[in-house]
Design an enzyme around this catalytic site. Structure first.
Site, PDB file in Angstrom:
ATOM      1  N   ARG A 173       0.844  -1.191   0.000  1.00  0.00           N
ATOM      2  CA  ARG A 173       0.000   0.000   0.000  1.00  0.00           C
ATOM      3  C   ARG A 173       0.886   1.250   0.000  1.00  0.00           C
ATOM      4  O   ARG A 173       1.915   1.293   0.687  1.00  0.00           O
ATOM      5  CB  ARG A 173      -0.906   0.035   1.247  1.00  0.00           C
ATOM      6  N   GLU A 216      -3.786   7.170  -4.659  1.00  0.00           N
ATOM      7  CA  GLU A 216      -4.150   6.633  -5.973  1.00  0.00           C
ATOM      8  C   GLU A 216      -5.664   6.522  -6.179  1.00  0.00           C
ATOM      9  O   GLU A 216      -6.124   6.297  -7.309  1.00  0.00           O
ATOM     10  CB  GLU A 216      -3.519   5.251  -6.177  1.00  0.00           C
TER      11      GLU A 216
HETATM   12  P1  NAD Z   1      -1.220 -11.479   4.878  1.00  0.00           P
HETATM   13  O1  NAD Z   1      -2.130 -11.034   5.962  1.00  0.00           O
HETATM   14  O2  NAD Z   1      -1.234 -12.896   4.449  1.00  0.00           O
HETATM   15  O3  NAD Z   1       0.288 -11.094   5.263  1.00  0.00           O
HETATM   16  C1  NAD Z   1       0.648  -9.856   5.810  1.00  0.00           C
HETATM   17  C2  NAD Z   1       1.767 -10.120   6.814  1.00  0.00           C
HETATM   18  O4  NAD Z   1       2.263  -8.860   7.272  1.00  0.00           O
HETATM   19  C3  NAD Z   1       1.311 -10.903   8.047  1.00  0.00           C
HETATM   20  O5  NAD Z   1       2.101 -12.066   8.192  1.00  0.00           O
HETATM   21  C4  NAD Z   1       1.511  -9.917   9.187  1.00  0.00           C
HETATM   22  O6  NAD Z   1       1.888 -10.554  10.386  1.00  0.00           O
HETATM   23  C5  NAD Z   1       2.620  -9.046   8.634  1.00  0.00           C
HETATM   24  N1  NAD Z   1       2.754  -7.746   9.291  1.00  0.00           N
HETATM   25  C6  NAD Z   1       1.797  -6.930   9.788  1.00  0.00           C
HETATM   26  N2  NAD Z   1       2.356  -5.826  10.324  1.00  0.00           N
HETATM   27  C7  NAD Z   1       3.703  -5.959  10.162  1.00  0.00           C
HETATM   28  C8  NAD Z   1       4.816  -5.144  10.507  1.00  0.00           C
HETATM   29  N3  NAD Z   1       4.667  -3.960  11.114  1.00  0.00           N
HETATM   30  N4  NAD Z   1       6.058  -5.594  10.177  1.00  0.00           N
HETATM   31  C9  NAD Z   1       6.224  -6.782   9.559  1.00  0.00           C
HETATM   32  N5  NAD Z   1       5.202  -7.592   9.220  1.00  0.00           N
HETATM   33  C10 NAD Z   1       3.962  -7.180   9.514  1.00  0.00           C
HETATM   34  O7  NAD Z   1      -1.549 -10.514   3.643  1.00  0.00           O
HETATM   35  P2  NAD Z   1      -1.191 -10.775   2.109  1.00  0.00           P
HETATM   36  O8  NAD Z   1      -2.321 -11.480   1.453  1.00  0.00           O
HETATM   37  O9  NAD Z   1       0.180 -11.336   2.012  1.00  0.00           O
HETATM   38  O10 NAD Z   1      -1.212  -9.279   1.562  1.00  0.00           O
HETATM   39  C11 NAD Z   1      -0.288  -8.319   2.049  1.00  0.00           C
HETATM   40  C12 NAD Z   1      -0.670  -6.950   1.522  1.00  0.00           C
HETATM   41  O11 NAD Z   1      -0.469  -6.895   0.119  1.00  0.00           O
HETATM   42  C13 NAD Z   1      -2.161  -6.584   1.667  1.00  0.00           C
HETATM   43  O12 NAD Z   1      -2.466  -6.104   2.966  1.00  0.00           O
HETATM   44  C14 NAD Z   1      -2.334  -5.519   0.640  1.00  0.00           C
HETATM   45  O13 NAD Z   1      -2.015  -4.264   1.193  1.00  0.00           O
HETATM   46  C15 NAD Z   1      -1.274  -5.866  -0.414  1.00  0.00           C
HETATM   47  N6  NAD Z   1      -1.863  -6.330  -1.675  1.00  0.00           N
HETATM   48  C16 NAD Z   1      -1.480  -5.700  -2.810  1.00  0.00           C
HETATM   49  C17 NAD Z   1      -1.986  -6.092  -4.037  1.00  0.00           C
HETATM   50  C18 NAD Z   1      -1.554  -5.438  -5.317  1.00  0.00           C
HETATM   51  O14 NAD Z   1      -2.159  -5.684  -6.370  1.00  0.00           O
HETATM   52  N7  NAD Z   1      -0.519  -4.617  -5.309  1.00  0.00           N
HETATM   53  C19 NAD Z   1      -2.931  -7.136  -4.086  1.00  0.00           C
HETATM   54  C20 NAD Z   1      -3.292  -7.773  -2.896  1.00  0.00           C
HETATM   55  C21 NAD Z   1      -2.752  -7.361  -1.693  1.00  0.00           C
END
Ligand code: NAD
Length: 328
Positions: free
Chosen positions: A233, A262
Site C-alpha cells: 500500500r 491513488e
Molecule cells: P497477509 O495477511 O497474508 O500477510 C501480511 C503479513 O504482514 C502478516 O504475516 C503480518 O503478520 C505481517 N505484518 C503486519 N504488520 C507488520 C509489521 N509492522 N512488520 C512486519 N510484518 C507485519 O496478507 P497478504 O495477502 O500477504 O497481503 C499483504 C498486503 O499486500 C495486503 O495487505 C495488501 O495491502 C497488499 N496487496 C497488494 C496487491 C496489489 O495488487 N498490489 C494485491 C493484494 C494485496
C-alpha cells in the site's frame, strides 16, 4: 438462484460469465457500488457480492435483511467497510476473499526487482538516444543478493519461495513466524534487514505499525545499492522522503505498484492535472518503476477472486458453511 454483483469492473465480466455458465447460477452485474441508494436493487435476488472501500450505511444491512438476504460477500481481502455488529444484528454472514493468488503479486514484485537490478531503465534511456554503450551499468546476478521481506504472509511467503528458488538469501521481518517458510527464509529484526538487504520488498497491510514505515530515517539505514519494492500500500512509503533518498543516492532505486493517493485515478484514464507532483517526479526517474496497482491482475487471480466470492454466496444461500467466513 440469482446473485447481484455490485461495483463490477469490465475486466471481471469474462470470469463472472464463465462462473455463471459453469454453475448455472444467474448473476446480474452492476457498475455501481452497494449503498443506501442501490441496496433496493437487491430485492428479488438470493445473494449479493461487492467490492468497495466505502463503509456500508446502516440502512444497507436493514434492507438486505428485509429482502431475505443472508450474507455480505466482499470479493476482496479487506473488510473494513463492514460493521460487524450490524451484520450480526441483521443476521448477515460476512465473507471475503483472503488470498486469490499470492503468486500474482509475488511474481510482479520479482519482475520489477529484476528490471531494477539489471538497470533496464537506464539502458532504455540510452537506447532512446541510440547509445549502445554499457559502461557504468554493470549489474549482478540474483543469487549474489540478499532479499529482505517486510511481512511474510501469503504474498511475502510466495515472494520468499520465488527468490529462494533463484538462489538468493532471503531474510524477513514479521511478528508471526511461520514454520512452513523455514526452508525459504530466516527471520530477523527490521534494522538488521535494512542493513543487509540488497532488495527490500514490502508485503504488509497498511496499519498503525506500517504507515509511513519507510521514511528518511529508514532509507538512511538501507544500503546505498539497495532497491525498494512496494507491492503493498502506498501509505507505507513516504513519497517525499523516497524522492529525497533517491536524489541523495541513499538507495539505488524503487518499484511502486501503489501510491498513497491513488484512489482518484484507480483503474481510470487520468488527466495530467489529477496526478500529484511527487508521482510525476518519481515517474521521470530511470531508477523508479511505477505500475498502476496492477500486481494482482492475472488471469488466475481474477478467476479466483470472482469464483471464491460467488462460491461462498451459493454456500450460504444453500444453508452450507462458507469457506471464507470472517469473524470479528
Ligand atoms: P497477509 O495477511 O497474508 O500477510 C501480511 C503479513 O504482514 C502478516 O504475516 C503480518 O503478520 C505481517 N505484518 C503486519 N504488520 C507488520 C509489521 N509492522 N512488520 C512486519 N510484518 C507485519 O496478507 P497478504 O495477502 O500477504 O497481503 C499483504 C498486503 O499486500 C495486503 O495487505 C495488501 O495491502 C497488499 N496487496 C497488494 C496487491 C496489489 O495488487 N498490489 C494485491 C493484494 C494485496
Amino acid at each position: 438462484m440469482k446473485i447481484l454483483m455490485y461495483a463490477v469492473l469490465e475486466p471481471e465480466k469474462k470470469y463472472i460469465q464463465e462462473w455463471s455458465a459453469k454453475t448455472g447460477v444467474e448473476v446480474k452485474c452492476v457498475a455501481e457500488r452497494l449503498d443506501a441508494n442501490t441496496v433496493e436493487w437487491a430485492k428479488g435476488f438470493d445473494g449479493i457480492d461487492f467490492q468497495q472501500t466505502q463503509p456500508l450505511e446502516p440502512v444497507v444491512y436493514q434492507k438486505l435483511h428485509e429482502y431475505g438476504i443472508k450474507q455480505l460477500t466482499a470479493r476482496m481481502v479487506g473488510y473494513d467497510m463492514i460493521d460487524f455488529d450490524l451484520a450480526k444484528k441483521y443476521d448477515l454472514t460476512v465473507t471475503n476473499v483472503p488470498a486469490y493468488s499470492p503468486r500474482a503479486i509475488a511474481e510482479m514484485g520479482l519482475t520489477q526487482a529484476l528490471r531494477l537490478v539489471r538497470k533496464l531503465g537506464y539502458y532504455d534511456q540510452r537506447m532512446d538516444k541510440l547509445d549502445f554503450r554499457w559502461a557504468g551499468l554493470e549489474s549482478t546476478e540474483i543469487y549474489n543478493l540478499t532479499v529482505g521481506i517486510i511481512g511474510a504472509g501469503h504474498i511475502g511467503g510466495a515472494t520468499a519461495q520465488l527468490y529462494s528458488a533463484l538462489g538468493a538469501k532471503v531474510i524477513a521481518v514479521d511478528p508471526i513466524h511461520r514454520v512452513e517458510l523455514n526452508p525459504y527464509l530466516e527471520y530477523t529484526d527490521l534494522d538488521t534487514l535494512l542493513q543487509m538487504a540488497d532488495i527490500v520488498t514490502i508485503h504488509t497491510p497498511l496499519n498503525e505499525s506500517t504507515a509511513n514505515l519507510f521514511n528518511s530515517a529508514t532509507f538512511k539505514k538501507m544500503k546505498k545499492t539497495a532497491y525498494l519494492i512496494n507491492m503493498a500500500r502506498g501509505g507505507i512509503v513516504n513519497a517525499a522522503d523516497l524522492i529525497a533518498a533517491l536524489q541523495n543516492q541513499e538507495i539505488a532505486g524503487a518499484a511502486l505498484d501503489t501510491l498513497a493517493d491513488e484512489g482518484q485515478f484507480f483503474e481510470k484514464q487520468a488527466t495530467p492535472e489529477e496526478i500529484p507532483e511527487d508521482y510525476k517526479t518519481l515517474r521521470a526517474m530511470p531508477n523508479v518503476l511505477i505500475s498502476p496497482h496492477s500486481a494482482f491482475y492475472t488471469d488466475t487471480a481474477m478467476k479466483n477472486m470472482v469464483a471464491m466470492g460467488l462460491d461462498d454466496v451459493v454456500a450460504i444461500v444453500n444453508g452450507k458453511r462458507p469457506q471464507f467466513e470472517v469473524y470479528k
